[in-house]
Design a protein around this motif. Structure first.
Motif, short mmCIF file in Angstrom:
data_model
loop_
_atom_site.label_atom_id
_atom_site.label_comp_id
_atom_site.label_asym_id
_atom_site.label_seq_id
_atom_site.Cartn_x
_atom_site.Cartn_y
_atom_site.Cartn_z
N UNK A 53 18.21 46.86 99.56
CA UNK A 53 17.83 46.39 98.23
C UNK A 53 18.35 47.37 97.20
N UNK A 54 19.08 46.87 96.20
CA UNK A 54 19.73 47.71 95.19
C UNK A 54 19.27 47.25 93.82
N UNK A 55 18.88 48.22 92.99
CA UNK A 55 18.54 47.90 91.62
C UNK A 55 19.72 48.26 90.72
N UNK A 56 20.11 47.32 89.88
CA UNK A 56 21.21 47.55 88.94
C UNK A 56 20.64 48.28 87.73
N UNK A 57 21.24 49.44 87.38
CA UNK A 57 20.71 50.26 86.30
C UNK A 57 21.53 50.14 85.02
N UNK A 58 22.82 49.87 85.15
CA UNK A 58 23.70 49.80 83.98
C UNK A 58 23.58 48.41 83.34
N UNK A 59 23.35 48.40 82.04
CA UNK A 59 23.14 47.12 81.35
C UNK A 59 24.38 46.25 81.40
N UNK A 60 25.56 46.85 81.33
CA UNK A 60 26.78 46.04 81.39
C UNK A 60 26.94 45.39 82.75
N UNK A 61 26.52 46.08 83.78
CA UNK A 61 26.59 45.49 85.12
C UNK A 61 25.54 44.41 85.29
N UNK A 66 24.36 39.10 86.17
CA UNK A 66 23.35 38.13 85.76
C UNK A 66 22.02 38.35 86.44
N UNK A 67 21.72 39.58 86.74
CA UNK A 67 20.45 39.88 87.40
C UNK A 67 20.17 41.37 87.35
N UNK A 68 19.04 41.74 87.97
CA UNK A 68 18.59 43.14 87.97
C UNK A 68 18.66 43.79 89.34
N UNK A 69 18.72 42.99 90.38
CA UNK A 69 18.71 43.52 91.74
C UNK A 69 19.78 42.83 92.57
N UNK A 70 20.22 43.54 93.60
CA UNK A 70 21.11 42.97 94.61
C UNK A 70 20.45 43.15 95.96
N UNK A 71 20.47 42.10 96.74
CA UNK A 71 20.05 42.24 98.12
C UNK A 71 21.28 42.00 98.97
N UNK A 72 21.63 42.98 99.81
CA UNK A 72 22.86 42.91 100.59
C UNK A 72 22.57 43.19 102.05
N UNK A 73 23.48 42.71 102.91
CA UNK A 73 23.42 42.99 104.34
C UNK A 73 24.78 43.52 104.77
N UNK A 80 30.38 44.40 104.06
CA UNK A 80 29.29 43.63 103.46
C UNK A 80 29.36 42.20 103.97
N UNK A 81 28.25 41.73 104.54
CA UNK A 81 28.20 40.39 105.14
C UNK A 81 27.46 39.39 104.25
N UNK A 82 26.65 39.90 103.34
CA UNK A 82 25.84 39.01 102.52
C UNK A 82 25.42 39.73 101.26
N UNK A 83 25.34 38.95 100.16
CA UNK A 83 24.85 39.50 98.90
C UNK A 83 24.17 38.40 98.10
N UNK A 84 23.05 38.76 97.48
CA UNK A 84 22.36 37.82 96.59
C UNK A 84 21.85 38.58 95.38
N UNK A 85 22.06 38.03 94.19
CA UNK A 85 21.61 38.64 92.94
C UNK A 85 20.19 38.15 92.65
N UNK A 86 19.32 39.11 92.30
CA UNK A 86 17.92 38.79 92.02
C UNK A 86 17.52 39.34 90.67
N UNK A 87 16.48 38.71 90.12
CA UNK A 87 15.90 39.23 88.89
C UNK A 87 14.78 40.21 89.17
N UNK A 88 14.12 40.03 90.32
CA UNK A 88 12.96 40.85 90.67
C UNK A 88 13.14 41.40 92.08
N UNK A 89 12.33 42.34 92.39
CA UNK A 89 12.34 42.89 93.75
C UNK A 89 11.90 41.80 94.72
#
Length: 1601
Positions: A53-61, A66-73, A80-89
């Motif tokens: 679980x990754x939190x995006x810190x840079x506002x430009x990123x 289009x979100x605040x978090x990335x969940x990756x596998x 990287x096999x999978x990625x999903x952009x999330x707004x919340x944890x």
């Protein structure tokens, strides 16, 4: 003030550490400003897939994603096999072997679904309608046997998901209530989650973490083999036995676990009470009694935070999982980490999968980072992310693309084969980078890709384009296809970066199966038509004889000599290929993921933990050691995460390495094995006009009119100042040819002479020159000046004042004769004169005349003739002139001497004594190469053997300071010793460190500077000279980080040895002078075996090197530290090793430690002093003479400078005589000990006075020092003590024996009558008082001059000194006051006795009586034990006699008296034969008395007294055998006791602390030498006779003809 401002960083202070230095020289790239890695649910080391679980810190990123978090596998290949952009944890998640499951935050779009991704189906997923959406307590997720499980603490729900799922597809499931199985666990237990191991996967069960009623974990196997929801036949089986305990109401509040590759499980549970339970293999193995506040775990260790209690602070402990079943507090270790580091502990668990930042590189001050389809740009100076570049596909690699030589832009290779370029017109400004449009791209699927990591001139790519294998190369914005230029290009071929000594770029094509290794090189060169053409050629082809030895994928290759061997590196091993035998030797368990190879020796690696390395980190190998000793040792520089993240980027322009420390930071550091550091962000050298080193700041002015300031120790940029009122963009540094470095070196910085590029068009010879200079005697004759080709230019002399200001001293117009025409211009230090040298030895001295607006004009002051051109051409520097140009060095060939001339008159001002510079002894030019002006009256020079001195030419060439230059004989190929030695390359670390060692001696002893900032200013300087002043300025330190860390390891790790350190590295280590001027010897004083190893290595044949032995900034040498720490064995070892060191190597550094060594009785100090008789080359030449011997001395001595004028010593050491002997002169390299008035010599003689080591006084060195100092000590002992004492003794004797008795017995009635004795008293009394006062004051001076009063009162002689001048005046005063009492006679008697004993003291002065006095003292000392035994025996018999005596009632018959004291006195008299036996028969116990009497006489009178005689005889023999030594010690004691008597002025004139003892002795040629000479003479005579006979025959034949 200066001390508080400059060189004030922590690592430069006393106690500074390499870690502090590392932090100062590092540039951290803050990745957590882009992303924060928040969490993972990965727990099983054998699982292929790792969610993050990754939190995006840079506002430009955030905007981009289009979100605040990335969940990756990520998988184990770092893909990287999978990625999903999330707004919340994410709400909850879990991972199983092939499945990744998560439930979204309730406010997240799509939160009405639960997602189950099947990773083997290309992350295809089941989208399950969330049937517990209203209950957030359901957070435990699992998949087993095609069933999906979700649970909370008391309930488990199950649905069937055995449905079709396409690769990468989605299957939606909306289970109805009847398709949902619900199971209630029960109130007594709580569920804490689901997990899976190998056995659960194979046997189709899931493991539940169930908390029991006694608050421990029951690992329950959950079976649902039927998968029939309606049947609901769930079943549980205990995984292991649960041992119940007496614990209630202490619920588990946090549980963490991991499973190793071996399937062994480790877990830790934190209960509400703060106590923790430890689990191994699903069994509780221990419980803590301590109380904790938090827990964490990764695959390496279990971590706990212990609560603060009972006055103890909070602390953290770690338990390593290597302990298996023993995991408990019994094996816990303390560790430290910050709260932020605590949250990163899980990074270790994901590092072998998670490769979020696959590539990065540094160009100038711009750091480019690839992540996903984004390239982010970081300004390392401003420490901010400047911008992001978004591309259409994932970025596989970012790389430097060489546009032209040493000019780069950024290339990016994308997943689709496209190559993107990011370019900038000004790489020093990170904001200037922009994406460049281009159409470059490769075709086909990527097989292999690699950069030229050594020179960064090419990106190599291999692709498979529908069966066609292509080899691409990209450079200079051109994409090449090399298919026809290479051999055996196959689908299995991989590109391997190759680090080699070759100047041209090389790379390897490697085919593992046949073991083919082909080395190729590429380069640009002009073809036959003169067109610049690209070439690629095969250099070497090797075939490995045993190719199967290489197990993994080779990712790098290196060699120091590719004609002999290659190293192939995969992620596990090193493979050394012997080029001759074609065989592979494997060095296992290296675990190197990435590397950089520098200076053909040092290999920097990112290394994972292995059986040989117990830490993950950033390491360095010494490859030469691997070759020479077959030892695969490396040294950790910094702990790092590593795992999949092994890239080490090297920026050649900045000479910086970049590596990922963890997911929050990338470190940018200099080359840590070097002592040079490049200034960060510095432009090319030709862009700068002037520089200034201002203590710890380095300021440079460039042609953009920008002043840039760097830290001159760390290389960090500190300030950039754009000048507003200055425009120097049209100027260059003046140079008449490319090799002219006059104003490019640091000789005249911070001033710089600039010339305007464009000449003045309106200036002619007629308008510039005075008419007299153009006048010729012959009509129509064109002056030579007009013939010379030239143009007139504006010149400026500028100076950098500080970080914000540049001063223009003046501007002037002057001819420039063009590039290649000889023209050297120099400006005086006071700016009043200019000296110009032109072709044909035309030398002009001009004087400045001021004009308007900073304009000046130079008027000819003197045209110099007969200029010493031969000497001046040693270097471009104007070294012959004094800084003010008023004097210069010349050579008078007639007188054969060097002279100082006045520039304006060219008259001789001073002749340099031939004892200092004698042209007859060598090349004139060579002497000049060793000469330097300091100012207009002070010069510095060094002789041919490296003895350097500073003299005052205006004060008779008086020596101001001296030093022996260490390693001087190694100095070769220098044009001028002070101004232009052979330039060193960046990697010439050893020679640079040797130069720093020389510079330390120079600043410490010649300049006499002791403050830290003064010494640092010399040790940490800037090198201007690399590549003939064409390369950038670089910081030149006196140490390397690598060797500083190694020195600290020696001090801090008692088990560390040097067995695995190469000899070349030990030499480098020895020459490092670390901050605070500590050396490795300072760090190793508590490690005797380490010191011994270093010295042994320095003595290896053909590999010898000198080990510096210096004082640190506390004034302490390693010897001082040994003494202070009472490491006397190490000190003794140092004396052994230093004994044969060169002259002035350490003798001024060790100071008083010789004295303490004598006090401690160190065994090697005697041999050390004896060995310090050394010869210089100068005194070796003096071999014959007639010694001027003094008294009974067998040698002649004086004090002399190390570099002396021989004439000065001839009158002292020699006397005129027609007969001369073979002699040998030697210096005693123990400075200051022959002087008076310093602590070193005082301590030395105190030690000699108190030592019991009489053999020391047979030492030539000790005798020499005593003999020299004795003359003055004896003189003042006699003058100040003995003569006054004789007077004192006489007047006291007269008074005591003639006057005092008469006056004492006078009756009171006679007091008023004044007789002759009274007159005598009034004369002698005041004299006695006056002399007593003199002696009392003298003794008090001696007492207060000593720091240790106990030592003063430990000497019996001092009692004889101080008691009489106190007691005798009291007697006289009482006599004057007519005070009388019987005890007065006792006081009087003791005073008289002490006076006579004091007379014995003065007999010590004379050799004939001194040893006798010493003998008396030693005999008494040796008898002390005997006296104890004798007293005991006398007491025994006294008591016996008293008992028998008391048996008689008649006192007359009580022969032994009536008390014990009388009996003891009787016993003593009996022992001496004074007894009265007549009354024995009258005793009541007569027989007993006779028996005791007989025993007493036998034991005491016969045995004891004869034993006493034997002891005295032995003492006499002992002293008599060393009478000579004893005499020397008595002298040493007198010198020690009475040196305070010598006036300071007399002491200064007697001895000079800058001089050394010089001893001359006669030497005998040994018999063997005489025999050889005699034999040689006989052979010469025979040969002469034979030749004469043959000559006679020839003459006879001639006459006959």
């Amino acid at each position: 003030m200066i001390e508080n401002v400059f060189y004030n960083t922590d690592f430069l202070k006393n106690g500074g550490t390499s870690e502090q230095f590392f932090n100062q020289i590092s540039y951290p790239v803050q990745l957590n400003d882009l992303y924060e890695i928040r969490d993972t649910c990965y727990y099983h080391q054998a699982m292929e897939y790792c969610p993050v679980l990754i939190e995006i810190m840079d506002e430009r990123l955030k905007t981009h994603y289009g979100g605040n978090f990335l969940i990756q596998v990520w998988n184990k290949k770092g893909e990287k096999c999978f990625e999903k952009v999330l707004q919340y944890r994410v709400h909850s998640w879990n991972v199983f072997t092939d499945h990744f499951i998560y439930r979204l935050h309730p406010d997240e779009a799509g939160a009405e679904w639960i997602y189950v991704h099947v990773m083997t189906k290309k992350a295809g997923y089941f989208k399950i309608k969330d049937f517990v959406r209203d209950d957030p307590s359901f957070k435990y997720l699992g998949v087993c046997n095609c069933c999906f499980y979700i649970g909370n603490t008391n309930t488990i729900k199950v649905i069937d998901i055995n449905f079709v799922l396409e690769d990468g597809g989605c299957t939606t499931l909306e289970p109805t209530p009847e398709k949902i199985l619900t199971y209630q666990i029960g109130e007594q237990c709580k569920l804490h989650g689901f997990f899976e191991n190998k056995f659960a996967k194979e046997q189709l069960y899931m493991i539940c973490l169930v908390e029991t009623e006694d608050n421990q974990i029951d690992f329950a196997r959950l079976y649902f083999w039927s998968r029939q929801i309606e049947k609901g036949d769930l079943g549980f089986l205990q995984y292991t036995e649960v041992v119940h305990r007496d614990v209630k109401l202490d619920p588990i509040i946090k549980y963490k676990q991991i499973i190793h590759q071996s399937q062994f499980q480790f877990g830790v549970a934190l209960r509400d009470s703060g106590k923790v339970d430890f689990y191994w293999n699903s069994t509780r193995v221990s419980t803590s009694e301590e109380v904790f506040s938090d827990i964490e775990i990764n695959f390496e260790s279990i971590y706990l935070i212990k609560k603060a209690q009972d006055g103890e602070p909070e602390k953290k402990v770690v338990i390593h999982t290597k302990w298996d079943t023993r995991v408990s507090m019994m094996v816990a270790e303390d560790f430290t980490c910050t709260p932020q580091e605590w949250t990163k502990l899980f990074y270790r668990s994901i590092s072998n999968h998670f490769k979020f930042y696959p590539s990065y590189c540094l160009i100038n001050t711009s750091f480019f980072l690839a992540h996903g389809n984004i390239i982010s740009l970081f300004d390392i100076i401003k420490k901010e992310w400047v911008k992001h570049f978004f591309v259409e596909e994932k970025v596989l690699k970012v790389f430097r693309n060489e546009k032209v030589d040493h000019v780069y832009n950024l290339g990016a290779y994308l997943d689709n084969g496209r190559i993107k370029l990011i370019d900038s017109e000004d790489t020093s400004d990170p904001s200037m980078w922009e994406m460049k449009l281009n159409k470059y791209g490769t075709k086909g699927e990527l097989i292999s890709m690699a950069c030229d990591m050594e020179h960064y001139r090419m990106l190599y790519i291999i692709t498979n384009d529908a069966g066609t294998i292509n080899l691409y190369g990209f450079t200079r914005e051109t994409l090449y296809i090399f298919n026809t230029l290479v051999h055996e290009l196959k689908a299995e071929t991989i590109i391997v970066p190759f680090f080699s000594p070759a100047e041209r770029t090389e790379f390897i094509l490697y085919n593992q199966a046949p073991g083919d290794v082909r080395v190729y090189t590429h380069y640009w060169a002009n073809n036959a038509d003169g067109v610049l053409t690209f070439y690629l050629t095969l250099v070497k082809h090797y075939t490995i004889a045993n190719p199967t030895a290489v197990k993994g994928n080779v990712h790098a290759c290196m060699s120091t000599d590719k004609e002999k061997f290659l190293f192939l590196i995969d992620q596990t091993n090193f493979y050394k290929l012997n080029v001759q035998t074609k065989q592979i030797v494997t060095y296992t368990d290296q675990n190197v993921i990435g590397l950089q190879f520098l200076d053909n020796t040092f290999c920097y690696t990112m290394t994972n933990k292995s059986t040989k390395r117990d830490q993950y980190g950033f390491y360095v190998y010494d490859i030469q050691q691997l070759l020479d000793q077959e030892k695969d040792n490396n040294f950790i520089l910094d702990t790092s995460l590593v795992g999949q993240n092994g890239l080490i980027d090297f920026s050649g322009d900045n000479q910086r390495l970049s590596y990922m420390k963890d997911y929050d930071t990338i470190q940018i550091v200099p080359s840590l094995h070097r002592n040079v550091i490049n200034f960060m962000g510095m432009l090319d050298r030709n862009q700068y006009l002037a520089t200034k080193k201002m203590k710890d700041k380095f300021i440079a002015l460039d042609k953009r009119n920008v002043l840039t300031t760097w830290n001159s120790v760390t290389g960090k940029l500190e300030n950039v100042q754009k000048l507003k009122d200055v425009d120097l963009s049209q100027y260059d540094i003046f140079a008449y040819e490319d090799q002219d470095i006059i104003w490019k070196m640091d000789w005249y910085q911070p001033r710089a002479l600039l010339i305007q590029r464009d000449p003045l068009e309106n200036m002619t010879d007629d308008t510039f020159y005075d008419p007299d200079m153009l006048r010729t005697s012959l009509e129509n004759n064109k002056p030579y000046i007009k013939i010379m080709g030239k143009k007139f230019h504006n010149f400026k002399l500028i100076e950098i004042v500080n970080e914000f200001e540049v001063k223009e001293h003046f501007t002037f117009i002057h001819p420039f004769y063009g590039k290649g025409s000889y023209q050297r211009i120099f400006i005086s230090e006071n700016l009043e004169y200019m000296f110009e040298r032109l072709v044909n030895q035309r030398c002009f001295l001009y004087q400045k005349h001021k004009g308007m607006f900073q304009q000046v004009k130079w008027k000819l002051a003197k045209r110099l003739t007969q200029w010493p051109m031969d000497m001046s051409e040693c270097t471009y520097a104007n070294y012959l002139f004094s800084p003010d140009l008023m004097y210069y060095l010349d050579y008078d060939r007639k007188k054969n001497e060097f002279v100082i001339k006045e520039s304006l008159t060219q008259k001789v001002r001073q002749s340099i004594p031939k004892g200092l510079m004698n042209p007859a002894e060598g090349d004139v030019k060579k002497y000049a190469q060793h000469f330097k002006w300091i100012d207009s009256r002070t010069i510095k020079f060094v002789n041919s053997e490296g003895i350097e001195k500073i003299v005052d030419i205006m004060d008779g060439f008086k020596e101001i300071a001296y030093a022996a230059v260490p390693l001087f004989k190694d100095e070769k190929d220098y044009k001028h010793y002070y101004f232009y030695r052979k330039p060193l390359e960046l990697g010439d670390t050893l020679q640079r460190l040797k130069t720093k060692y020389q510079r330390y001696k120079d600043v410490y002893y010649l300049d006499n500077k002791r403050q830290p900032w003064q010494i640092y200013d010399k040790l940490f300087d800037v090198d201007f000279s690399i590549d003939a002043c064409k390369y950038k300025y670089v910081i030149d330190l006196s140490f390397t980080f690598l060797h500083w860390r190694l020195a600290e390891t020696i001090r801090s790790q008692p088990d560390f040895t040097l067995d695995d350190i190469d000899n070349s590295q030990l030499e480098l280590l020895a020459y490092n002078i670390f901050p605070w001027c500590n050396t490795v010897l300072h760090y190793g004083t508590k490690r005797q075996e380490i010191i011994k190893q270093i010295y042994q290595q320095s003595e290896v044949e053909n590999e010898q090197f000198e080990i510096p032995f210096i004082n640190n900034l506390n004034g302490e040498s390693p010897m001082h530290q040994c003494m202070n720490d009472r490491e006397f064995k190490t000190a003794d070892l140092l004396f052994e090793k230093l004994a044969h060191a060169p002259i002035d190597h350490h003798s001024r550094a060790i100071g008083w430690t010789v004295s303490m060594a004598i006090d401690q009785g160190l065994t090697n100090v005697n041999a050390y002093i004896e060995a310090r008789f050394l010869q210089t080359e100068q005194i070796k030449t003096i071999r014959r003479g007639n010694l001027n011997l003094q008294g009974r001395m067998l040698y002649s001595q004086t004090q002399a400078q190390l570099w002396m004028d021989v004439k000065e010593i001839e009158t002292t050491l020699f006397k005129e005589s027609p007969v001369e002997q073979d002699i040998q002169l030697e210096f005693l390299d123990l400075p200051k000990l022959h002087c008076y008035g310093n602590k070193t010599t005082d301590a030395f003689f105190d030690a000699l006075s108190n030592t019991d080591s009489i053999e020391l006084f047979a030492n030539r060195g000790v005798q020499t020092i005593i003999d020299y100092k004795w003359k003055l000590a004896k003189e003042y002992t006699i003058k100040r003590l003995f003569v006054p004492f004789i007077f004192f003794m006489i007047v006291y004797f007269v008074y005591s024996n003639f006057i005092f008795p008469v006056r004492f017995h006078e009756k009171e009635s006679e007091y008023n009558k004044i007789g002759d004795y009274d007159y005598a008293f009034y004369v002698l009394g005041p004299s006695i008082l006056l002399v007593s006062t003199y002696f009392l004051v003298t003794e008090l001076r001696q007492l207060f001059s000593q720091n240790n009063w106990a030592e003063y009162f430990s000497s019996i002689w001092n009692y004889f000194d101080i008691i009489p001048p106190i007691v005798i005046p009291l007697i006289v005063i009482q006599d004057f006051l007519r005070v009388k009492y019987d005890f007065q006679h006792t006081i009087h008697s003791f005073a008289s006795m002490f006076m006579w004993f004091k007379f014995l003291y003065f007999l010590r002065i004379y050799k004939e009586t001194g040893y006798l006095i010493r003998m008396i003292v030693e005999v008494v000392k040796d008898m002390r034990i005997f006296f104890v035994v004798l007293i005991v025996v006398l007491c025994a018999f006294a008591d016996a006699f008293l008992s028998l005596s008391n048996a008689n009632s008649d006192e007359k018959v009580q022969f032994a008296g009536t008390d014990f004291f009388s009996a003891l006195l009787y016993s003593y008299r009996t022992s001496l034969g004074d007894f009265q036996a007549e009354s024995y028969n009258d005793s009541v116990q007569g027989l007993s008395v006779w028996i005791i009497f007989l025993l007493s006489t036998i034991l005491v009178l016969i045995v004891m007294l004869n034993l006493l005689i034997a002891i005295i005889s032995e003492s006499f023999a002992k002293i008599n055998d060393v009478a000579e030594q004893a005499s020397y010690q008595e002298r040493a004691r007198i010198i020690s006791e009475n040196s305070y008597l010598i006036p300071a002025a007399r002491a200064l004139t007697f001895s000079d602390k800058k001089k050394y003892m010089l001893v001359a002795r006669e030497i005998e040629i040994d018999k063997s030498s005489n025999d050889e000479v005699h034999e040689l003479k006989e052979r010469v005579i025979k040969l002469e006779n034979t030749l004469n006979e043959k000559l006679d025959k020839i003459l006879a034949a001639v006459k006959k003809d």
